[in-house]
Design a protein around this motif. Structure first.
Motif, PDB file in Angstrom:
ATOM      1  N   UNK A 190       0.836  -1.218   0.000  1.00  0.00           N
ATOM      2  CA  UNK A 190       0.000   0.000   0.000  1.00  0.00           C
ATOM      3  C   UNK A 190       0.867   1.263   0.000  1.00  0.00           C
ATOM      4  N   UNK A 191       0.708   2.074  -1.030  1.00  0.00           N
ATOM      5  CA  UNK A 191       1.544   3.258  -1.213  1.00  0.00           C
ATOM      6  C   UNK A 191       0.684   4.519  -1.198  1.00  0.00           C
ATOM      7  N   UNK A 192       1.157   5.526  -0.492  1.00  0.00           N
ATOM      8  CA  UNK A 192       0.477   6.819  -0.442  1.00  0.00           C
ATOM      9  C   UNK A 192       1.234   7.778  -1.355  1.00  0.00           C
ATOM     10  N   UNK A 193       0.566   8.272  -2.389  1.00  0.00           N
ATOM     11  CA  UNK A 193       1.201   9.128  -3.390  1.00  0.00           C
ATOM     12  C   UNK A 193       1.058  10.607  -3.045  1.00  0.00           C
ATOM     13  N   UNK A 194       2.050  11.397  -3.471  1.00  0.00           N
ATOM     14  CA  UNK A 194       1.903  12.836  -3.550  1.00  0.00           C
ATOM     15  C   UNK A 194       1.037  13.174  -4.761  1.00  0.00           C
ATOM     16  N   UNK A 195       0.702  14.477  -4.917  1.00  0.00           N
ATOM     17  CA  UNK A 195      -0.147  14.889  -6.025  1.00  0.00           C
ATOM     18  C   UNK A 195       0.574  14.749  -7.365  1.00  0.00           C
ATOM     19  N   UNK A 196      -0.204  14.671  -8.443  1.00  0.00           N
ATOM     20  CA  UNK A 196       0.372  14.636  -9.789  1.00  0.00           C
ATOM     21  C   UNK A 196       1.151  15.931 -10.014  1.00  0.00           C
ATOM     22  N   UNK A 197       2.376  15.826 -10.535  1.00  0.00           N
ATOM     23  CA  UNK A 197       3.240  16.986 -10.717  1.00  0.00           C
ATOM     24  C   UNK A 197       4.337  17.060  -9.688  1.00  0.00           C
ATOM     25  N   UNK A 198       4.206  16.301  -8.600  1.00  0.00           N
ATOM     26  CA  UNK A 198       5.242  16.262  -7.577  1.00  0.00           C
ATOM     27  C   UNK A 198       6.506  15.628  -8.146  1.00  0.00           C
ATOM     28  N   UNK A 199       7.661  16.251  -7.890  1.00  0.00           N
ATOM     29  CA  UNK A 199       8.924  15.718  -8.396  1.00  0.00           C
ATOM     30  C   UNK A 199       9.249  14.373  -7.775  1.00  0.00           C
ATOM     31  N   UNK A 201       7.159  12.220  -6.592  1.00  0.00           N
ATOM     32  CA  UNK A 201       6.238  11.209  -7.152  1.00  0.00           C
ATOM     33  C   UNK A 201       6.745  10.724  -8.502  1.00  0.00           C
ATOM     34  N   UNK A 202       7.217  11.645  -9.346  1.00  0.00           N
ATOM     35  CA  UNK A 202       7.707  11.239 -10.665  1.00  0.00           C
ATOM     36  C   UNK A 202       8.922  10.323 -10.534  1.00  0.00           C
ATOM     37  N   UNK A 203       9.808  10.621  -9.589  1.00  0.00           N
ATOM     38  CA  UNK A 203      10.987   9.785  -9.380  1.00  0.00           C
ATOM     39  C   UNK A 203      10.564   8.364  -9.006  1.00  0.00           C
ATOM     40  N   UNK A 204       9.620   8.266  -8.056  1.00  0.00           N
ATOM     41  CA  UNK A 204       9.152   6.951  -7.618  1.00  0.00           C
ATOM     42  C   UNK A 204       8.424   6.222  -8.737  1.00  0.00           C
ATOM     43  N   UNK A 205       7.517   6.915  -9.433  1.00  0.00           N
ATOM     44  CA  UNK A 205       6.739   6.259 -10.485  1.00  0.00           C
ATOM     45  C   UNK A 205       7.632   5.797 -11.632  1.00  0.00           C
ATOM     46  N   UNK A 259      17.629   2.861  -5.933  1.00  0.00           N
ATOM     47  CA  UNK A 259      17.078   4.070  -6.554  1.00  0.00           C
ATOM     48  C   UNK A 259      18.193   5.106  -6.647  1.00  0.00           C
ATOM     49  N   UNK A 260      18.670   5.349  -7.867  1.00  0.00           N
ATOM     50  CA  UNK A 260      19.808   6.248  -8.068  1.00  0.00           C
ATOM     51  C   UNK A 260      19.395   7.697  -8.308  1.00  0.00           C
ATOM     52  N   UNK A 261      18.170   7.908  -8.781  1.00  0.00           N
ATOM     53  CA  UNK A 261      17.724   9.270  -9.088  1.00  0.00           C
ATOM     54  C   UNK A 261      17.554  10.080  -7.803  1.00  0.00           C
ATOM     55  N   UNK A 262      18.130  11.266  -7.789  1.00  0.00           N
ATOM     56  CA  UNK A 262      18.082  12.122  -6.601  1.00  0.00           C
ATOM     57  C   UNK A 262      17.010  13.202  -6.753  1.00  0.00           C
ATOM     58  N   UNK A 263      16.436  13.582  -5.639  1.00  0.00           N
ATOM     59  CA  UNK A 263      15.516  14.725  -5.603  1.00  0.00           C
ATOM     60  C   UNK A 263      16.347  15.988  -5.417  1.00  0.00           C
ATOM     61  N   UNK A 264      16.128  16.984  -6.261  1.00  0.00           N
ATOM     62  CA  UNK A 264      16.935  18.195  -6.221  1.00  0.00           C
ATOM     63  C   UNK A 264      16.083  19.421  -5.879  1.00  0.00           C
TER      64      UNK A 264
END
Length: 299
Positions: A190-199, A201-205, A259-264
């Motif tokens: 069970x995963x709780x997502x941020x809103x569409x457009x969240x950086x 969220x895009x990294x995780x998706x 997960x190699x992609x970093x949040x900036x």
């Protein structure tokens, strides 16, 4: 016809901003009858109606809404002119309005700036990326922090920091006992997502899609605080940039080891204000912080 007086527009602008004649009068340090008279004169002079007057909520008419958009620009330019004059000093006094989608990301910068310039009052305004960007563009904010590089030609973007995306796992879930997990471990979780457009969220998706992992996306919340609360209540696993993780007895921080992609995070400001001493001071402090981090890593 007599020209519009600055005092009339100022009174109108404040009532439109606060939705209240009394609050506008307090802000301008004048009496309520004075501010009421100025707006009535403006309406009478041009034969228009600017407000639907109600006891607790003075709503703008369509004409009032159009005028408010103009006064926003007008008083923003006035504030910029004032700021330009004040900033020619040694930054011994003044105000800095800083917008941030993630206050935690700018706190080291704020702390360092406050140490160097204790006479400057700092206000941090939170909100979504679009709100912060527009605030910088229209002059309501001096600088802003976004989670992505803004390609707008009127703005400059400087990287502040980067950090991995981590999970906030309810302690009731078996994964909470792991320090790190692979992305594949999120299958059917069970995963709780941020809103569409969240950086984040895009990294995780993107990472889930690459590995063809299908978690149970049971909830979407449009704030960091909201997804954290969902995990605290045990609804599901949420995610956040590591520097934004706030500990709680009911959740555990779990890393994603593949997960190699970093949040900036990026600092943005208007190109036309780039030479202001306050902006230059913040740029210099940011460069110093980044240099210190680089030195610490190489030691």
């Amino acid at each position: 016809m007599m020209p519009v007086r600055h005092t009339q527009l100022r009174s109108f602008h404040m009532v439109a901003k606060f939705g209240s004649f009394s609050k506008a009068a307090d802000e301008l340090n004048i009496t309520q009858p004075t501010i009421t008279a100025q707006i009535r004169e403006l309406e009478s002079q041009y034969n228009v109606r600017l407000f639907y007057r109600q006891r607790n909520n003075n709503r703008l008419t369509e004409t009032g809404q159009q005028l408010y958009q103009q006064t926003l620009i007008m008083f923003s330019l006035e504030q910029r002119a004032k700021q330009l004059l004040q900033s020619n000093g040694a930054l011994r006094s003044g105000k800095l309005h800083l917008g941030a989608v993630s206050p935690g990301a700018v706190m080291p910068l704020v702390d360092a700036f406050n140490t160097h310039y204790p006479g400057i009052d700092i206000t941090i305004h939170t909100g979504g990326s679009e709100h912060i960007k527009n605030g910088v563009l229209n002059g309501e904010l001096d600088m802003g922090m976004l989670a992505y590089r803004e390609p707008n030609p009127d703005l400059v973007s400087l990287e502040i920091t980067q950090q991995p995306v981590v999970l906030a796992v309810p302690n009731s879930h078996p994964l909470s006992r792991r320090r790190a997990i692979p992305i594949a471990a999120l299958e059917d979780v069970p995963l709780v997502h941020r809103e569409v457009g969240s950086t984040t969220r895009k990294i995780i998706e993107d990472a889930l899609q690459v590995q063809r992992i299908s978690p149970k996306c049971i909830l979407e919340v449009n704030s960091r605080e909201g997804v954290r609360e969902a995990s605290i209540y045990g609804i599901g696993i949420s995610y956040v940039g590591q520097h934004e993780f706030q500990p709680h007895p009911n959740i555990s921080l779990v890393h994603l080891n593949d997960l190699d992609t970093l949040s900036k995070s990026y600092l943005i400001y208007s190109k036309e204000l780039e030479n202001l001493p306050m902006i230059q001071a913040i740029i210099a402090i940011l460069a110093s912080i980044k240099a210190s981090h680089t030195a610490a890593i190489t030691v």
